[in-house]
Motif scaffolding. Structure first.
Motif, PDB file in Angstrom:
ATOM      1  N   GLU A   4       0.818  -1.220   0.000  1.00 21.36           N
ATOM      2  CA  GLU A   4       0.000   0.000   0.000  1.00 21.36           C
ATOM      3  C   GLU A   4       0.847   1.263   0.000  1.00 21.36           C
ATOM      4  O   GLU A   4       0.332   2.345  -0.223  1.00 21.36           O
ATOM      5  N   THR A   5       2.144   1.143   0.240  1.00 23.97           N
ATOM      6  CA  THR A   5       3.008   2.320   0.318  1.00 23.97           C
ATOM      7  C   THR A   5       3.482   2.799  -1.051  1.00 23.97           C
ATOM      8  O   THR A   5       4.209   3.774  -1.141  1.00 23.97           O
ATOM      9  N   LEU A   6       3.083   2.136  -2.108  1.00 28.78           N
ATOM     10  CA  LEU A   6       3.480   2.563  -3.450  1.00 28.78           C
ATOM     11  C   LEU A   6       2.848   3.913  -3.767  1.00 28.78           C
ATOM     12  O   LEU A   6       1.730   4.215  -3.353  1.00 28.78           O
ATOM     13  N   SER A   7       3.543   4.724  -4.537  1.00 30.08           N
ATOM     14  CA  SER A   7       3.076   6.057  -4.898  1.00 30.08           C
ATOM     15  C   SER A   7       1.874   6.001  -5.840  1.00 30.08           C
ATOM     16  O   SER A   7       1.957   5.405  -6.912  1.00 30.08           O
ATOM     17  N   THR A   8       0.787   6.643  -5.443  1.00 29.36           N
ATOM     18  CA  THR A   8      -0.416   6.682  -6.271  1.00 29.36           C
ATOM     19  C   THR A   8      -0.142   7.387  -7.587  1.00 29.36           C
ATOM     20  O   THR A   8      -0.613   6.954  -8.647  1.00 29.36           O
ATOM     21  N   ARG A   9       0.635   8.449  -7.559  1.00 31.61           N
ATOM     22  CA  ARG A   9       0.959   9.194  -8.786  1.00 31.61           C
ATOM     23  C   ARG A   9       1.742   8.331  -9.779  1.00 31.61           C
ATOM     24  O   ARG A   9       1.467   8.337 -10.971  1.00 31.61           O
ATOM     25  N   VAL A  10       2.721   7.584  -9.287  1.00 35.45           N
ATOM     26  CA  VAL A  10       3.528   6.747 -10.174  1.00 35.45           C
ATOM     27  C   VAL A  10       2.687   5.578 -10.686  1.00 35.45           C
ATOM     28  O   VAL A  10       2.773   5.202 -11.861  1.00 35.45           O
ATOM     29  N   SER A  13       0.579   6.838 -13.430  1.00 33.97           N
ATOM     30  CA  SER A  13       1.410   6.994 -14.632  1.00 33.97           C
ATOM     31  C   SER A  13       1.603   5.644 -15.312  1.00 33.97           C
ATOM     32  O   SER A  13       1.461   5.523 -16.530  1.00 33.97           O
ATOM     33  N   ARG A  48       4.484  11.672 -14.624  1.00 32.02           N
ATOM     34  CA  ARG A  48       5.090  11.639 -13.294  1.00 32.02           C
ATOM     35  C   ARG A  48       5.636  13.001 -12.902  1.00 32.02           C
ATOM     36  O   ARG A  48       5.742  13.325 -11.740  1.00 32.02           O
ATOM     37  N   TYR A  49       6.047  13.769 -13.880  1.00 29.29           N
ATOM     38  CA  TYR A  49       6.635  15.073 -13.619  1.00 29.29           C
ATOM     39  C   TYR A  49       5.604  16.135 -13.971  1.00 29.29           C
ATOM     40  O   TYR A  49       5.052  16.142 -15.058  1.00 29.29           O
ATOM     41  N   ARG A  69      -7.912   7.386  -5.120  1.00 28.33           N
ATOM     42  CA  ARG A  69      -6.654   6.764  -4.708  1.00 28.33           C
ATOM     43  C   ARG A  69      -6.839   5.262  -4.493  1.00 28.33           C
ATOM     44  O   ARG A  69      -6.066   4.449  -4.990  1.00 28.33           O
ATOM     45  N   HIS A  73      -5.189   2.090  -6.792  1.00 29.25           N
ATOM     46  CA  HIS A  73      -4.432   0.994  -6.178  1.00 29.25           C
ATOM     47  C   HIS A  73      -5.084  -0.352  -6.480  1.00 29.25           C
ATOM     48  O   HIS A  73      -4.386  -1.337  -6.736  1.00 29.25           O
TER      49      HIS A  73
END
Length: 161
Positions: A4-10, A13, A48-49, A69, A73
């Protein structure tokens, strides 16, 4: 195991890089069909940017940002789950050629090649001979890029003689 700690934004992407393949996840009763349809219908390419803020994206989709979010996921978990029938479907190929001659460099795109050149092979390419100063070229480098439903083959060729 999914974290669950993975970046939602990445993750978003990653997901939008394979957006046409997401159709196979629709109508499975998972609750994220609205997000997938938004990604597909709007041809969303989440960068991502300098990305669109997730709250703004959630408003555009019409759901709370926390729900967005969680759904992002869940989509990613399902894609990674080996029990899910999810395939990335590459249906298009294009070749991007960098032609380096004596005089100049030309970049052009080809939709198909019946025989794919290999590194070290010599090619006769008369298309831009006056501009680049050569008709014979040697394949120096080949790179493959996969994005959405396309394979992009980048070939770097330079003057042979």
């Amino acid at each position: 195991m999914y974290q669950e700690t993975l970046s939602t934004r990445v993750i978003l992407s990653d997901i939008t890089c394979m957006r046409t393949s997401l159709k196979s996840l629709l109508n499975k009763g998972k609750g994220y069909d609205g997000v997938i349809n938004y990604i597909i219908d709007n041809e969303l390419e989440y960068k991502r940017y300098m990305p669109t803020p997730l709250k703004k994206l959630a408003n555009e989709i019409g759901i709370p940002s926390e729900v967005l979010r969680k759904q992002i996921h869940q989509i990613y978990r399902d894609i990674l789950d080996e029990d899910t029938e999810f395939y990335i479907d590459i249906t298009e190929v294009q070749y991007q050629i960098t032609l380096r001659g004596y005089k100049n460099i030309v970049y052009f795109t080809i939709k198909s090649l019946p025989v794919k050149p290999q590194i070290g092979e010599t090619m006769f390419i008369p298309y831009f001979s006056e501009y680049v100063g050569s008709e014979y070229f040697k394949v120096k480098d080949i790179k493959h890029y996969l994005y959405n439903n396309q394979q992009n083959i980048s070939m770097d060729v330079e003057k042979a003689f």
